[in-house]
Design an enzyme around this catalytic site. Structure first.
Site, mmCIF file in Angstrom:
data_model
loop_
_atom_site.group_PDB
_atom_site.id
_atom_site.type_symbol
_atom_site.label_atom_id
_atom_site.label_comp_id
_atom_site.label_asym_id
_atom_site.label_seq_id
_atom_site.Cartn_x
_atom_site.Cartn_y
_atom_site.Cartn_z
ATOM 1 N N HIS A 287 -13.935 38.134 50.092
ATOM 2 C CA HIS A 287 -14.157 37.395 51.174
ATOM 3 C C HIS A 287 -15.446 36.205 51.086
ATOM 4 O O HIS A 287 -15.855 36.321 52.427
ATOM 5 C CB HIS A 287 -14.656 38.524 52.604
ATOM 6 C CG HIS A 287 -13.585 39.730 53.121
ATOM 7 N ND1 HIS A 287 -12.394 39.989 53.329
ATOM 8 C CD2 HIS A 287 -13.900 40.935 51.963
ATOM 9 C CE1 HIS A 287 -12.243 41.264 53.446
ATOM 10 N NE2 HIS A 287 -12.593 41.941 52.031
ATOM 11 N N SER B 189 -18.566 8.857 41.387
ATOM 12 C CA SER B 189 -18.155 8.379 43.276
ATOM 13 C C SER B 189 -18.438 7.035 42.505
ATOM 14 O O SER B 189 -19.283 6.302 41.507
ATOM 15 C CB SER B 189 -19.684 8.860 43.405
ATOM 16 O OG SER B 189 -19.955 7.774 45.081
ATOM 17 N N LYS C 195 -23.515 11.325 39.945
ATOM 18 C CA LYS C 195 -22.507 12.493 40.654
ATOM 19 C C LYS C 195 -21.197 12.537 40.041
ATOM 20 O O LYS C 195 -20.997 11.584 38.758
ATOM 21 C CB LYS C 195 -21.690 12.216 42.154
ATOM 22 C CG LYS C 195 -21.043 13.499 42.883
ATOM 23 C CD LYS C 195 -20.553 13.184 44.105
ATOM 24 C CE LYS C 195 -20.862 13.752 45.162
ATOM 25 N NZ LYS C 195 -19.454 14.469 44.941
ATOM 26 N N GLU D 166 -8.970 18.860 41.411
ATOM 27 C CA GLU D 166 -8.138 17.814 42.253
ATOM 28 C C GLU D 166 -6.600 17.484 41.397
ATOM 29 O O GLU D 166 -6.064 16.887 42.422
ATOM 30 C CB GLU D 166 -8.723 16.977 42.951
ATOM 31 C CG GLU D 166 -10.218 17.529 43.299
ATOM 32 C CD GLU D 166 -11.760 16.667 42.939
ATOM 33 O OE1 GLU D 166 -11.470 15.189 43.058
ATOM 34 O OE2 GLU D 166 -12.520 16.444 43.447
#
Length: 466
Positions: free
Chosen positions: A188, A318, A324, A331
């Site tokens: 959960h 980025s 980053k 993805e």
């Protein structure tokens, strides 16, 4: 550009002089200007058609249906198609007649012209005839689904299965390597009792094995070929043994157990076998979505996320935030999964559109399935090479979370009961204390008892050694 004149039953057509296709292909080029080269009939279909026409010529030669000279020239020309020698001569798009007639004739015309050339005759002479010789005993209605099934089965074996099996091996090795690293489990999206990192990654391998096995099971339906059914399934204009022989020769060439469908009326009118395969591929893709999401959550951070594993930094993440790094392989993989889900809808709907003796959505079903196989194969191989093989544990973060995990109190249930264990958890959380501190302050256990009972590895592997 120089042209030659080709003829079909509708009259004369100008065809570029250096192309092996004929009148019907040219008409299709002019009448179906839909999409771009991206929507060209997949080369897997063309190569499978080459195998089919080669097998058909062999069968017709054996059955005495073709002159030996013509048959051998067709066999040679068809093999050249299989080898990719004439790929540029198959320009048609998927969005054409739903039976794939224009692609069948494209193949017939290229092979006929090439066979004629092999025999010393000019292009367009029809010395080897696209219909009478190359298409002997066949219809688009039985050849396209046959080529479609052969192409998809080969793509599964040559592309998808090796990629997924490679990722399974990577996860299996990681599971073994990280088997003794105990970490927080999560249900959960909340802290749960401990597991090992090896168990977590091992579950990914197991899920892929299960879903891949389902694809392999559904693939068996593709071995039942429509060939020999000709136009509506009756086998009109084909020798009674033609389909059987073609399937036999295709099996020999591919190493897959192709056979003639038990009911060729159904084999023309419906393609439930392909719908089933695509559905199984979608389920495999869903497993990859779950695994990809797990990876990106576990690697999130470096400080504000979970950060229990590290993944390779492949490129800057980025254009504005220096340093980053993002989970780009995840993805890419999950975007492919979304595309596969869309293709599954296409195949499922197209498969429902058979009317009477023919499904007329065959080309888009073939295209969507093959695109899914190729995209998944590429994405899985990339994810394996550039991410999965580089997964490493962040031991400091794993231990930090484990020691703070209030669900370790589950180990106390048998010793002091659920209610008292829950009281310890609530006190620890409210007062920001460890479970041990809360347990000792409540007087429910001694320090020795707590340390003996609350052992994270024993919680992760409660039955080991039992």
């Amino acid at each position: 550009m120089e042209y030659r004149i080709e003829r079909d039953t509708m009259g004369e057509v100008r065809v570029p002089a250096d192309k092996y296709w004929g009148a019907q292909t040219q008409r299709s080029l002019e009448n179906f200007r839909i999409g771009t080269d991206r929507f060209r009939m997949p080369l897997e279909i063309i190569r499978a058609y080459g195998m089919l026409k080669k097998a058909a010529a062999r069968a017709n030669l054996e059955l005495g249906e073709l002159p030996e000279e013509i048959a051998k020239a067709i066999i040679q020309a068809a093999e050249e198609v299989v080898q990719g020698k004439w790929d540029d001569h198959f320009p048609l798009v998927v969005f054409q007649t739903g039976s794939g007639t224009q692609t069948n004739m494209n193949v017939n015309e290229v092979i006929a012209n090439r066979a004629s050339e092999i025999l010393g005759k000019p292009l367009g002479s029809k010395y080897a005839h696209p219909n009478d010789h190359v298409n002997r005993g066949q219809s688009s209605n039985d050849t396209f689904p046959t080529a479609m099934y052969v192409a998809v089965a080969l793509a599964l074996h040559q592309r998808l299965y090796p990629a997924v099996e490679g990722l399974i091996r990577t996860f299996t090795a990681k599971a073994q390597a990280f088997d003794q690293i105990v970490k927080v489990g999560r249900t959960h999206l909340m802290d749960a009792v401990p597991i090992t990192l090896g168990q977590e990654i091992g579950s990914w391998a197991a899920q892929l094995k299960t879903t891949l096995a389902a694809v392999k099971e559904m693939e068996k339906g593709l071995y039942n070929l429509a060939i020999g059914g000709t136009a509506v399934g009756t086998g009109l204009n084909a020798h009674p043994r033609f389909g059987e022989l073609v399937a036999k020769y295709l099996a020999e060439e591919t190493g897959l157990p192709f056979r003639v469908a038990e009911n060729r009326f159904a084999a023309l009118a419906a393609h439930d076998e392909l719908v089933n395969v695509m559905g199984a591929i979608r389920t495999l893709a869903g497993a990859l979505m779950k695994i990809g999401n797990d990876v990106r959550w576990l690697a999130s951070g470096p400080y504000a996320g979970i950060g229990e594993i590290t993944i390779p930094a492949n490129e800057p993440g980025s254009s504005i935030m220096p340093g980053k790094v993002n989970p780009t392989q995840v993805e890419a993989l999950t975007m492919v999964v979304v595309r596969v889900y869309g293709n599954d809808h296409t195949v499922a709907f197209a498969g429902s559109q058979g009317n009477f003796q023919l499904n007329v959505y065959k080309p888009v079903m073939a295209y969507s399935t093959l695109e899914s196989i190729n995209l998944l194969a590429d994405a899985v191989a990339s994810f394996d090479a550039h991410l999965a093989q580089g997964i490493e544990p962040n031991l400091e973060r794993i231990e930090e979370y484990l020691q703070k995990n209030p669900m370790l109190a589950t180990a106390l249930n048998k010793a002091i009961g659920y209610d008292k264990a829950a009281e310890i958890v609530k006190k620890a959380l409210k007062e920001k204390k460890t479970l041990k501190q809360a347990a000792l302050e409540l007087g429910y256990l001694t320090e020795e008892e707590f340390d003996r009972i609350v052992v994270p590895m024993r919680l992760a592997k409660p039955h080991e050694g039992a």
